[in-house]
Design a protein around this motif. Structure first.
Motif, mmCIF file in Angstrom:
data_model
loop_
_atom_site.group_PDB
_atom_site.id
_atom_site.type_symbol
_atom_site.label_atom_id
_atom_site.label_comp_id
_atom_site.label_asym_id
_atom_site.label_seq_id
_atom_site.Cartn_x
_atom_site.Cartn_y
_atom_site.Cartn_z
ATOM 1 N N GLU A 134 62.827 54.140 78.999
ATOM 2 C CA GLU A 134 63.353 55.481 79.163
ATOM 3 C C GLU A 134 63.652 56.106 77.805
ATOM 4 O O GLU A 134 63.859 55.408 76.811
ATOM 5 N N ASP A 135 63.722 57.410 77.785
ATOM 6 C CA ASP A 135 64.029 58.153 76.558
ATOM 7 C C ASP A 135 63.006 57.902 75.471
ATOM 8 O O ASP A 135 63.294 57.953 74.272
ATOM 9 N N LYS A 136 61.744 57.578 75.874
ATOM 10 C CA LYS A 136 60.619 57.429 74.950
ATOM 11 C C LYS A 136 60.843 56.340 73.906
ATOM 12 O O LYS A 136 60.489 56.487 72.747
ATOM 13 N N TYR A 137 61.447 55.239 74.306
ATOM 14 C CA TYR A 137 61.581 54.077 73.416
ATOM 15 C C TYR A 137 60.579 53.019 73.839
ATOM 16 O O TYR A 137 60.243 52.875 75.025
ATOM 17 N N TYR A 138 60.114 52.214 72.865
ATOM 18 C CA TYR A 138 59.108 51.193 73.095
ATOM 19 C C TYR A 138 59.615 49.850 72.581
ATOM 20 O O TYR A 138 60.197 49.773 71.499
ATOM 21 N N LYS A 139 59.400 48.825 73.374
ATOM 22 C CA LYS A 139 59.849 47.493 72.981
ATOM 23 C C LYS A 139 59.041 46.985 71.787
ATOM 24 O O LYS A 139 57.826 47.209 71.713
ATOM 25 N N THR A 140 59.744 46.274 70.880
ATOM 26 C CA THR A 140 59.088 45.650 69.719
ATOM 27 C C THR A 140 59.529 44.190 69.624
ATOM 28 O O THR A 140 60.653 43.821 69.989
ATOM 29 N N HIS A 141 58.607 43.365 69.111
ATOM 30 C CA HIS A 141 58.910 41.944 68.869
ATOM 31 C C HIS A 141 58.141 41.518 67.613
ATOM 32 O O HIS A 141 56.899 41.460 67.635
ATOM 33 N N VAL A 142 58.877 41.248 66.553
ATOM 34 C CA VAL A 142 58.265 40.923 65.264
ATOM 35 C C VAL A 142 58.737 39.546 64.822
ATOM 36 O O VAL A 142 59.921 39.199 64.977
ATOM 37 N N GLY A 143 57.810 38.774 64.292
ATOM 38 C CA GLY A 143 58.163 37.513 63.648
ATOM 39 C C GLY A 143 58.088 37.657 62.137
ATOM 40 O O GLY A 143 57.095 38.170 61.609
ATOM 41 N N ASN A 144 59.109 37.230 61.423
ATOM 42 C CA ASN A 144 59.157 37.319 59.965
ATOM 43 C C ASN A 144 59.323 35.921 59.376
ATOM 44 O O ASN A 144 60.220 35.174 59.782
ATOM 45 N N ILE A 145 58.459 35.587 58.453
ATOM 46 C CA ILE A 145 58.577 34.307 57.760
ATOM 47 C C ILE A 145 58.573 34.580 56.259
ATOM 48 O O ILE A 145 57.780 35.392 55.772
ATOM 49 N N GLY A 146 59.505 33.960 55.561
ATOM 50 C CA GLY A 146 59.614 34.280 54.147
ATOM 51 C C GLY A 146 60.278 33.189 53.319
ATOM 52 O O GLY A 146 60.809 32.210 53.836
ATOM 53 N N LEU A 147 60.207 33.395 52.017
ATOM 54 C CA LEU A 147 60.849 32.529 51.025
ATOM 55 C C LEU A 147 62.175 33.162 50.628
ATOM 56 O O LEU A 147 62.256 34.380 50.414
#
Length: 401
Positions: free
Chosen positions: A120-133
């Motif tokens: 609703e309200d023009k929002y979109y689900k996100t799922h991000v994986g971050n790998i770092g030093l």
């Protein structure tokens, strides 16, 4: 040695004997309260493995429920403590991030069979994986405020650090897609509750905050996502795990000091009595020395029976006597010849007496003595009574007049 020096030595011996008998034995031990010594570089290294959950708090994430934003996070860290207070660590961390975006082509959109999941309200689900030093500077607050103790179970550790993260996600075809070479920088900090379960192993609860750059995840672009993580970890310590401390004397607590006080009072009384006797001795007048006339000959030369020949030893003695006579020419000396009266006639003995005295005079004059200092005489008597002393009568005596 002076009387005062003798008194001081006696008093020191008395006090030291009493002190040794009363003072308990002193031992030596390490005292971390006095500081710690720097260990070798290969000591105090560690490695940690940790895992837990992460929740993202971006500007638009309030449109998604709290439970739906929980994502996994884990990592492995290695580091070294340079002192009981300060240390560094570095490692690799995976940071999951679930949230929403307000743009349809945002990075990390979540797809289903019908396409992008729109809320609703023009929002979109996100799922991000971050790998770092990442790397962190650590500060052991417990050792800093309470002092280092090698057997402490709990340690409260704070840290701050930074990292560089590489992001990826699943696209609409279900395959993994990366951001490309566009990495995100992150700043982070947190607290570690560490519990030592042995000398080598510690368990920990790490509460961490991470500020991570977000590219094309919301409007406006290049915003900052806040992430809060809770991780449980296990740490293994290598090589020397403790810190050496300076060695200091440990003096046992003396519960009853009355016997020592009594000994000290006794020593003080003895010292005062000895000082009083010393003062009385110093005030005592010194008697005038009694002057006793000295009629001891300067030298005596002995002869064999019936002989007037001076021996080589006595010649050396007369040489030394001559140096004394020449030092003060105002002093006159009597050179007297003797002979024992138990051997020979009176005439023979008188002649021997004279020859012996003249022989001694001749040697003295030869060594530089003025004849005016010498008065040659003879004595017909015995120097010592008794026939057993005749060897002492066969001589010449030299005596100051």
């Amino acid at each position: 040695m002076k009387k005062s020096a003798i008194l001081s030595l006696a008093c020191a011996a008395l006090v030291s004997t009493s002190a040794i008998a009363a003072v308990p034995e002193i031992t030596y031990a390490e005292d971390p309260a006095q500081g710690v010594l720097v260990n070798r570089f290969k000591d105090n290294w560690f490695i940690s493995a940790e895992g837990g959950v992460n929740v993202q708090f971006s500007k638009a994430d309030k449109a998604l429920g709290f439970g739906d934003r929980i994502a996994p996070t884990f990592g492995i860290q290695g580091g070294k403590w340079f002192s009981p207070v300060a240390g560094l660590r570095f490692g690799v961390t995976y940071l999951g991030a679930k949230g929403v975006s307000n743009i349809q082509d945002a990075f990390g959109l979540v797809y289903d069979k019908d396409g992008v999941i729109q809320m609703e309200d023009k929002y979109y689900k996100t799922h991000v994986g971050n790998i770092g030093l990442d790397f962190d500077f650590m500060l052991n607050i417990t050792n800093w405020w309470c002092g280092y103790k090698p057997n402490r179970v709990y340690n409260f550790i704070a840290y701050v650090g930074a990292g560089s993260y590489f992001g990826f996600h699943k696209n609409n075809e279900g395959s993994w897609t990366a951001k490309g070479f566009d990495t995100s920088l992150a700043l982070r900090g947190g607290i570690i509750n560490s519990f030592n379960v042995s000398k080598q192993v510690a368990l920990s609860l790490d509460i961490r905050y991470t500020a991570l750059g977000a590219n094309r995840e919301a409007i406006p672009h290049n915003c900052i996502n806040s992430n809060v993580s809770a991780l449980i970890g296990v740490t293994y310590l290598f090589n020397n795990r403790t810190w050496n401390a300076p060695i200091v004397p440990v003096i046992p607590v003396i519960e009853d000091c009355d016997p020592i006080k009594a000994r000290l009072a006794e020593c003080e009384a003895r010292l005062q009595d000895t000082q009083r006797k010393l003062d009385e001795c110093l005030r005592r007048p010194i008697p005038e020395p009694e002057v006793v006339p000295c009629n001891v000959p300067v030298a005596t030369c002995y002869f064999r029976i019936g002989s007037s020949t001076v021996s080589s030893t006595d010649r050396n003695v007369l040489k030394s006597v001559a140096s004394v006579m020449k030092a003060d020419t105002n002093v006159k000396y009597e050179v007297c010849g003797w002979a024992d009266n138990y051997t020979g006639t009176d005439a023979v003995n008188q002649r021997i007496r004279t020859k012996r005295a003249e022989a001694v005079k001749k040697i003295l004059v030869k060594n530089g003595v003025d004849e005016s200092q010498l008065d040659v005489t003879t004595n017909p008597g015995d120097r010592y009574e008794g026939k057993e002393n005749v060897y002492l009568d066969r001589c010449v005596t030299i005596q100051a007049k």
